[in-house]
Motif scaffolding. Structure first.
Motif, mmCIF file in Angstrom:
data_model
loop_
_atom_site.group_PDB
_atom_site.id
_atom_site.type_symbol
_atom_site.label_atom_id
_atom_site.label_comp_id
_atom_site.label_asym_id
_atom_site.label_seq_id
_atom_site.Cartn_x
_atom_site.Cartn_y
_atom_site.Cartn_z
ATOM 1 N N ALA A 401 0.831 -1.214 0.000
ATOM 2 C CA ALA A 401 0.000 0.000 0.000
ATOM 3 C C ALA A 401 0.859 1.256 0.000
ATOM 4 O O ALA A 401 0.549 2.256 -0.680
ATOM 5 C CB ALA A 401 -0.919 -0.011 1.219
ATOM 6 N N LEU A 402 1.980 1.186 0.770
ATOM 7 C CA LEU A 402 2.897 2.332 0.773
ATOM 8 C C LEU A 402 3.500 2.545 -0.606
ATOM 9 O O LEU A 402 3.702 3.675 -1.064
ATOM 10 C CB LEU A 402 4.001 2.126 1.819
ATOM 11 C CG LEU A 402 3.602 2.234 3.293
ATOM 12 C CD1 LEU A 402 4.823 2.012 4.189
ATOM 13 C CD2 LEU A 402 2.988 3.600 3.568
ATOM 14 N N ASN A 403 3.818 1.436 -1.291
ATOM 15 C CA ASN A 403 4.414 1.532 -2.627
ATOM 16 C C ASN A 403 3.432 2.193 -3.609
ATOM 17 O O ASN A 403 3.809 3.027 -4.439
ATOM 18 C CB ASN A 403 4.812 0.139 -3.107
ATOM 19 C CG ASN A 403 5.723 0.217 -4.324
ATOM 20 O OD1 ASN A 403 6.754 0.885 -4.289
ATOM 21 N ND2 ASN A 403 5.328 -0.457 -5.396
ATOM 22 N N VAL A 404 2.146 1.815 -3.482
ATOM 23 C CA VAL A 404 1.112 2.432 -4.337
ATOM 24 C C VAL A 404 0.995 3.925 -4.049
ATOM 25 O O VAL A 404 0.858 4.759 -4.949
ATOM 26 C CB VAL A 404 -0.231 1.720 -4.124
ATOM 27 C CG1 VAL A 404 -1.354 2.481 -4.822
ATOM 28 C CG2 VAL A 404 -0.161 0.282 -4.626
ATOM 29 N N LYS A 438 11.123 4.848 -2.256
ATOM 30 C CA LYS A 438 11.011 3.617 -3.048
ATOM 31 C C LYS A 438 12.037 2.585 -2.578
ATOM 32 O O LYS A 438 11.724 1.387 -2.453
ATOM 33 C CB LYS A 438 11.230 3.934 -4.531
ATOM 34 C CG LYS A 438 10.165 4.794 -5.167
ATOM 35 C CD LYS A 438 8.865 4.050 -5.377
ATOM 36 C CE LYS A 438 8.979 3.117 -6.567
ATOM 37 N NZ LYS A 438 7.673 2.443 -6.832
ATOM 38 N N ALA A 439 13.279 3.030 -2.329
ATOM 39 C CA ALA A 439 14.328 2.101 -1.893
ATOM 40 C C ALA A 439 14.016 1.508 -0.535
ATOM 41 O O ALA A 439 14.207 0.299 -0.296
ATOM 42 C CB ALA A 439 15.681 2.832 -1.864
ATOM 43 N N THR A 440 13.542 2.354 0.378
ATOM 44 C CA THR A 440 13.223 1.875 1.727
ATOM 45 C C THR A 440 12.102 0.838 1.681
ATOM 46 O O THR A 440 12.158 -0.206 2.332
ATOM 47 C CB THR A 440 12.814 3.050 2.619
ATOM 48 O OG1 THR A 440 13.878 3.998 2.677
ATOM 49 C CG2 THR A 440 12.468 2.581 4.023
ATOM 50 N N VAL A 441 11.051 1.134 0.892
ATOM 51 C CA VAL A 441 9.936 0.199 0.775
ATOM 52 C C VAL A 441 10.414 -1.101 0.136
ATOM 53 O O VAL A 441 9.996 -2.206 0.540
ATOM 54 C CB VAL A 441 8.795 0.830 -0.043
ATOM 55 C CG1 VAL A 441 7.740 -0.217 -0.403
ATOM 56 C CG2 VAL A 441 8.153 1.957 0.746
ATOM 57 N N PRO A 459 18.233 -7.457 8.583
ATOM 58 C CA PRO A 459 19.614 -7.676 8.150
ATOM 59 C C PRO A 459 20.015 -6.659 7.093
ATOM 60 O O PRO A 459 20.756 -6.982 6.192
ATOM 61 C CB PRO A 459 19.566 -9.093 7.585
ATOM 62 C CG PRO A 459 18.203 -9.217 7.031
ATOM 63 C CD PRO A 459 17.334 -8.428 7.924
ATOM 64 N N PHE A 460 19.435 -5.448 7.161
ATOM 65 C CA PHE A 460 19.814 -4.445 6.146
ATOM 66 C C PHE A 460 19.860 -3.089 6.818
ATOM 67 O O PHE A 460 19.318 -2.864 7.896
ATOM 68 C CB PHE A 460 18.796 -4.415 4.992
ATOM 69 C CG PHE A 460 17.416 -4.022 5.461
ATOM 70 C CD1 PHE A 460 17.044 -2.681 5.550
ATOM 71 C CD2 PHE A 460 16.493 -5.005 5.815
ATOM 72 C CE1 PHE A 460 15.789 -2.347 5.980
ATOM 73 C CE2 PHE A 460 15.241 -4.636 6.242
ATOM 74 C CZ PHE A 460 14.874 -3.324 6.325
ATOM 75 N N LYS A 461 20.509 -2.229 6.175
ATOM 76 C CA LYS A 461 20.572 -0.832 6.609
ATOM 77 C C LYS A 461 20.158 0.023 5.424
ATOM 78 O O LYS A 461 20.869 0.074 4.434
ATOM 79 C CB LYS A 461 21.986 -0.481 7.051
ATOM 80 C CG LYS A 461 22.091 0.959 7.528
ATOM 81 C CD LYS A 461 23.527 1.269 7.941
ATOM 82 C CE LYS A 461 23.623 2.725 8.409
ATOM 83 N NZ LYS A 461 25.016 3.060 8.809
ATOM 84 N N PRO A 462 18.960 0.616 5.516
ATOM 85 C CA PRO A 462 18.484 1.419 4.358
ATOM 86 C C PRO A 462 19.501 2.502 4.019
ATOM 87 O O PRO A 462 20.088 3.133 4.883
ATOM 88 C CB PRO A 462 17.188 2.016 4.869
ATOM 89 C CG PRO A 462 16.756 1.133 5.996
ATOM 90 C CD PRO A 462 18.022 0.633 6.642
ATOM 91 N N SER A 463 19.681 2.625 2.774
ATOM 92 C CA SER A 463 20.659 3.621 2.293
ATOM 93 C C SER A 463 19.905 4.848 1.779
ATOM 94 O O SER A 463 18.763 4.748 1.342
ATOM 95 C CB SER A 463 21.506 3.022 1.171
ATOM 96 O OG SER A 463 20.662 2.610 0.110
#
Length: 471
Positions: A401-404, A438-441, A459-463
């Motif tokens: 939903a966030l992506n939309v 977009k990258a975070t989602v 296991p990630f660190k948003p860039s």
């Protein structure tokens, strides 16, 4: 914050407002250019005035003048004066000695009438007192003419009587005998009348014919005129009459007839306007009376006798017993207003309205631009909020939903950019926010697919994706 209708943000809206303003200004200009139609009360029906006013009305129409006449006919000048008095007419033909409307001001004199009394010189009638005991012939006349004649005879101690032609006339009376104009000469020759009276324009053809008829039956062609030497006193006594001078030689030059100027009194038919009629319109009517006289005279000889009322000063004209309209004075003194003088207030108002419209459009444009910038700021703030919100989500449906929502916000930004040229820094910031969101989602979606629970450490660190590179 209230939602602003999308159509307010278009250039078409501003153009429509501008066009509406131009149309309104054009409508005002067309209104000012239209001819002014004035209702004019005309009488008497059997006089020369109806034909005269009709001739002027036709000349105004043919010339495309700014003033037009709508004729309101009446039988008697009392009725035409009443029409002006009660507001049914803007202009009226008035004979002041019959009825003078309290709201009427003179524009021009349509016809000056003089009391002309003529007899053979041998009759010895050269002054009013010598009319006592005599028979006075009169042609077609109006009741107002008899009233004028009675007033002047009364001033000299004489009374006007009617009765059989053969009846004896008392010494202090004058017997009035109706006689057709063509029978004036025979009536004098037959001694049924001693003199003849007519209240008429001195230079009118009927006046010339009358004098010629009396001259034809006079011994040696000698004619006597009865003057009114006390005209100033009589005008003071009867202020609605007027002094008239019949110029010497008017009825012939060999011998000169009369041999000198004859002072008498008379009345006038005047074109009067209501006092509230604007000066500009009154000046235009007066100007057309004289400028179109030649055209009107082609169908009415009476146009040749239209003249300006006599006055010495402007103060005398406006304070006379029968005042002159200030607009007519403007014409007579060549002080008519120019176009700017006439419509200066209207032009000033239009200019002020135009200035206000331009200012309002500029303000509206700035306001709409501000609203658009506010919406872009709202979009940017929402994108930053989505970045923080996405980091806490593990539900695939919520992440989708966030992506939309990001796609919808991106579409709104694209439309904004197409509608106007936005600031580069603003668009760069929005672009960074869209890419980061977009990258975070996407990272959150991948984490959710790997099976990490909502309480586990991702296991990630948003860039933070920057325009033109990564950091």
């Amino acid at each position: 914050m209230p939602t602003i209708p999308p159509w307010l943000f278009t250039r078409g809206t501003l153009a429509a407002v501008a066009i509406a303003g131009l149309v309104a200004a054009g409508a005002v200009a067309v209104y000012l250019a239209q001819a002014t139609t004035l209702v004019i009360a005309v009488a008497p029906r059997d006089g020369t005035e109806p034909g005269l006013i009709r001739a002027y009305a036709d000349a105004l129409d043919a010339g495309g003048k700014a003033v037009r006449f709508k004729i309101l006919p009446f039988d008697d000048v009392r009725e035409s004066a009443a029409a002006l008095q009660d507001g049914r007419a803007d202009l009226a033909v008035v004979r002041p000695d019959v009825d003078l409307p309290t709201n009427g001001l003179t524009l021009a004199i349509l016809r000056d009438q003089a009391m002309i009394i003529v007899s053979p010189e041998t009759a010895g009638i050269d002054a009013f007192p010598k009319l006592g005991g005599r028979r006075l012939g009169i042609a077609a006349h109006k009741d107002a003419d008899l009233s004028l004649l009675k007033s002047i005879l009364g001033y000299y101690g004489l009374t006007l009587e009617t009765g059989p032609v053969g009846a004896k006339v008392p010494a202090q009376s004058v017997l009035l005998v109706p006689v057709e104009g063509a029978q004036a000469g025979p009536a004098i020759r037959a001694r049924t009348v001693d003199a003849f009276v007519s209240i008429i324009a001195p230079s009118a053809p009927k006046a010339l014919a009358l004098v010629e008829a009396v001259k034809a039956v006079s011994k040696g062609g000698k004619v006597a005129f009865v003057g009114v030497p006390d005209d100033a006193a009589i005008i003071e006594r009867f202020p609605r009459l007027q002094a008239v001078t019949v110029p010497g030689g008017l009825f012939g030059g060999a011998p000169k007839l009369p041999d000198d100027d004859v002072k008498t009194v008379g009345a006038s038919y005047r074109l009067m306007a209501r006092a509230s009629l604007g000066r500009v319109v009154a000046a235009d009517v007066t100007q057309n009376l004289f400028e179109l006289r030649t055209a009107a005279a082609k169908t009415s000889d009476a146009a040749e006798y239209v003249l300006a009322p006599a006055y010495e000063t402007t103060v005398a004209a406006t304070s006379a017993r029968i005042p002159i309209h200030p607009g007519a004075i403007d014409y007579y003194e060549r002080e008519q207003h120019s176009f700017v003088d006439r419509y200066g207030d209207t032009l000033y108002l239009l200019a002020a309205l135009a200035g206000g419209l331009v200012s309002a459009m500029a303000w509206l444009r700035q306001r709409l631009a501000g609203l658009r910038r506010e919406r872009i700021d709202e979009v940017t703030d929402r994108l930053l909020a989505i970045i923080d919100e996405a980091r806490t989500l593990r539900d695939p449906a919520a992440i989708a939903a966030l992506n939309v929502e990001i796609d919808r916000l991106a579409t709104e930004v694209v439309r904004y950019a197409r509608a106007r040229a936005p600031e580069m820094r603003t668009m760069a910031a929005v672009g960074i926010a869209i890419e980061t969101a977009k990258a975070t989602v996407a990272d959150c979606r991948n984490a959710a697919a790997a099976g990490h629970g909502p309480d586990s450490k991702p296991p990630f660190k948003p860039s933070l994706h920057l325009a033109g590179g990564e950091a």
